[in-house]
Design an enzyme around this catalytic site. Structure first.
Site, PDB file in Angstrom:
ATOM      1  N   ASP A  14      -0.802   7.399  -5.461  1.00 56.24           N
ATOM      2  CA  ASP A  14       0.217   6.993  -4.494  1.00 56.24           C
ATOM      3  C   ASP A  14       0.283   7.959  -3.307  1.00 56.24           C
ATOM      4  OD1 ASP A  14       2.209   5.335  -3.554  1.00 56.24           O
ATOM      5  OD2 ASP A  14       3.821   6.413  -4.560  1.00 56.24           O
ATOM      6  N   HIS A  31      -5.608   4.530   3.152  1.00 54.81           N
ATOM      7  CA  HIS A  31      -6.339   3.897   2.046  1.00 54.81           C
ATOM      8  C   HIS A  31      -7.812   4.303   2.094  1.00 54.81           C
ATOM      9  CE1 HIS A  31      -2.767   1.800   0.997  1.00 54.81           C
ATOM     10  NE2 HIS A  31      -2.754   1.014   2.069  1.00 54.81           N
ATOM     11  N   LEU A 125     -18.667   8.796 -18.849  1.00 54.21           N
ATOM     12  CA  LEU A 125     -17.266   8.618 -18.441  1.00 54.21           C
ATOM     13  C   LEU A 125     -16.966   7.125 -18.368  1.00 54.21           C
ATOM     14  CD1 LEU A 125     -14.556   9.669 -17.081  1.00 54.21           C
ATOM     15  CD2 LEU A 125     -15.734   9.425 -14.886  1.00 54.21           C
ATOM     16  N   ARG A 181       0.896  11.219 -11.329  1.00 56.59           N
ATOM     17  CA  ARG A 181       1.265  10.401 -10.166  1.00 56.59           C
ATOM     18  C   ARG A 181       1.342  11.318  -8.957  1.00 56.59           C
ATOM     19  NH1 ARG A 181       4.979   5.269  -9.288  1.00 56.59           N
ATOM     20  NH2 ARG A 181       4.745   5.100  -7.050  1.00 56.59           N
ATOM     21  N   LEU A 188       6.930   4.971 -12.922  1.00 58.79           N
ATOM     22  CA  LEU A 188       5.663   4.457 -13.457  1.00 58.79           C
ATOM     23  C   LEU A 188       5.177   3.191 -12.743  1.00 58.79           C
ATOM     24  CD1 LEU A 188       6.260   5.078 -17.274  1.00 58.79           C
ATOM     25  CD2 LEU A 188       5.031   6.503 -15.634  1.00 58.79           C
TER      26      LEU A 188
HETATM   27  C1  IPE Z   1       2.035   2.086  -7.330  1.00 56.08           C
HETATM   28  O1  IPE Z   1       2.385   2.515  -6.064  1.00 56.08           O
HETATM   29  C2  IPE Z   1       0.796   1.256  -7.265  1.00 56.08           C
HETATM   30  C3  IPE Z   1      -0.428   1.953  -6.908  1.00 56.08           C
HETATM   31  C4  IPE Z   1      -0.546   3.235  -6.696  1.00 56.08           C
HETATM   32  C5  IPE Z   1      -1.598   1.129  -6.836  1.00 56.08           C
HETATM   33  P1  IPE Z   1       3.481   1.753  -5.182  1.00 56.08           P
HETATM   34  O2  IPE Z   1       3.566   2.469  -3.905  1.00 56.08           O
HETATM   35  O3  IPE Z   1       3.152   0.309  -5.118  1.00 56.08           O
HETATM   36  O4  IPE Z   1       4.791   1.938  -6.072  1.00 56.08           O
HETATM   37  P2  IPE Z   1       6.323   1.908  -5.638  1.00 56.08           P
HETATM   38  O5  IPE Z   1       6.529   0.664  -4.818  1.00 56.08           O
HETATM   39  O6  IPE Z   1       6.583   3.140  -4.838  1.00 56.08           O
HETATM   40  O7  IPE Z   1       7.067   1.920  -6.933  1.00 56.08           O
HETATM   41  C1  IPE Z   2      -0.953   3.846  -2.840  1.00 57.31           C
HETATM   42  O1  IPE Z   2      -0.482   4.341  -1.643  1.00 57.31           O
HETATM   43  C2  IPE Z   2      -2.017   2.795  -2.663  1.00 57.31           C
HETATM   44  C3  IPE Z   2      -1.595   1.432  -3.014  1.00 57.31           C
HETATM   45  C4  IPE Z   2      -0.446   1.115  -3.524  1.00 57.31           C
HETATM   46  C5  IPE Z   2      -2.561   0.372  -2.767  1.00 57.31           C
HETATM   47  P1  IPE Z   2       0.671   3.611  -0.848  1.00 57.31           P
HETATM   48  O2  IPE Z   2       0.084   2.599   0.068  1.00 57.31           O
HETATM   49  O3  IPE Z   2       1.703   3.090  -1.778  1.00 57.31           O
HETATM   50  O4  IPE Z   2       1.245   4.811  -0.011  1.00 57.31           O
HETATM   51  P2  IPE Z   2       2.775   5.115   0.293  1.00 57.31           P
HETATM   52  O5  IPE Z   2       3.475   5.233  -1.028  1.00 57.31           O
HETATM   53  O6  IPE Z   2       3.306   3.983   1.112  1.00 57.31           O
HETATM   54  O7  IPE Z   2       2.740   6.404   1.013  1.00 57.31           O
HETATM   55 MG    MG Z   3       3.370   3.910  -2.578  1.00 61.67          MG
END
Ligand code: IPE
Ligand code: IPE
Ligand code: MG
Length: 245
Positions: A14, A31, A125, A181, A188
């Site tokens: 995240d 990304h 792995l 995380r 989670l």
């Molecule tokens: C969780 O992150 C999903 C991934 C890392 C793929 P999100 O950014 O979607 O989660 P929330 O919305 O903060 O809970």
């Molecule tokens: C996680 O990073 C990647 C995906 C959920 C695809 P985010 O895109 O959720 O990044 P933030 O949380 O908005 O910074």
């Molecule tokens: Mg996020």
């Protein structure tokens, strides 16, 4: 202490969007940088002897993001699978994708199939990538599948259903030993809920694009310093109980 099948690390990757925004870049740049972090972490996982690495790439709830962002994420996922499959094969990595497949586009499905077949023989792995993944959905599906196979008119008991459910859910990737995380949030977000029942949790403020080899090494050191008790008593206490009995 780790699972019988070897250490299983799962990561909620995240913070891509915030990493990019803080630099005045579009979220997609985050990304893209996140994909580079995946490559680094897979390399270090191999060096560290991690047996299984499960990465949360796209949650079922991420479909609610703006279509342009979703499209870019899937473009990057396809590119990752296409460009990395051969290298993963050479390094003995077996790649599997978990999550729903019925909402993925044909080009994505094709790339997943290709990468999974190309790397099927890998044994160094087990890399598992969660795409269109929801743990609650996975549990509901496993429950439906298990009850269908029981083929009995009577309602199964929890004792009957639990081992079957556990087997069905952990068949692909097993129990999680360490769940990391990045991005500072402490939740989670519907990831591996059953499989993480006794996982050690590690939350870091590092954004996923800046997570590097050292961060993974440090996370593993932290994991090894913890005592896992699985509902029992501390090992030292047990020792003193035995010696005074
Ligand atoms: C969780 O992150 C999903 C991934 C890392 C793929 P999100 O950014 O979607 O989660 P929330 O919305 O903060 O809970
Ligand atoms: C996680 O990073 C990647 C995906 C959920 C695809 P985010 O895109 O959720 O990044 P933030 O949380 O908005 O910074
Ligand atoms: Mg996020």
């Amino acid at each position: 202490m780790q699972s019988r099948e070897g250490l299983h690390v799962a990561i909620i990757m995240d913070g891509n969007g915030r990493w990019a925004m803080r630099r005045g870049l579009p979220r997609i740049a985050g990304h893209r940088a996140g994909a580079a972090a995946v490559r680094r972490v897979v390399e270090r996982a191999l060096d560290l002897g991690i047996a299984r690495l499960t990465l949360y790439a796209f949650s079922s709830d991420n479909w609610s993001r703006p279509p342009a962002e979703v499209q870019s994420i899937f473009w990057l996922l396809r590119a990752f699978l296409r460009l990395e499959a051969e290298k993963l094969r050479e390094r003995g990595v077996r790649l599997r994708v978990i999550g729903r497949r019925d909402r993925l586009s044909n080009p994505v499905l094709k790339e997943i199939d290709r990468a999974e077949s190309a790397t099927a023989a890998g044994s160094n792995l087990h890399l598992c990538i969660a795409i269109d993944y929801s743990s609650r959905d996975a549990i509901a599906r496993a429950a439906a599948q298990v009850t269908a196979t029981l083929a009995s008119s009577k309602v199964p008991s929890p004792d009957e259903i639990r081992p079957l459910l556990a087997q069905s859910l952990t068949m692909e990737h097993g129990e999680v030993d360490l769940l990391i995380r990045t991005g500072g949030e402490k939740r989670l977000s519907d990831f591996l809920l059953w499989e993480s029942a006794y996982a050690e949790l590690l939350f870091t403020d590092r954004m996923w694009p800046e997570f590097d080899e050292t961060d993974l090494t440090v996370a593993l050191e932290e994991f090894r310093s913890r005592e896992r008790r699985f509902g029992g008593v501390p090992a030292a206490t047990l020792q003193s109980v035995i010696s005074t009995a």
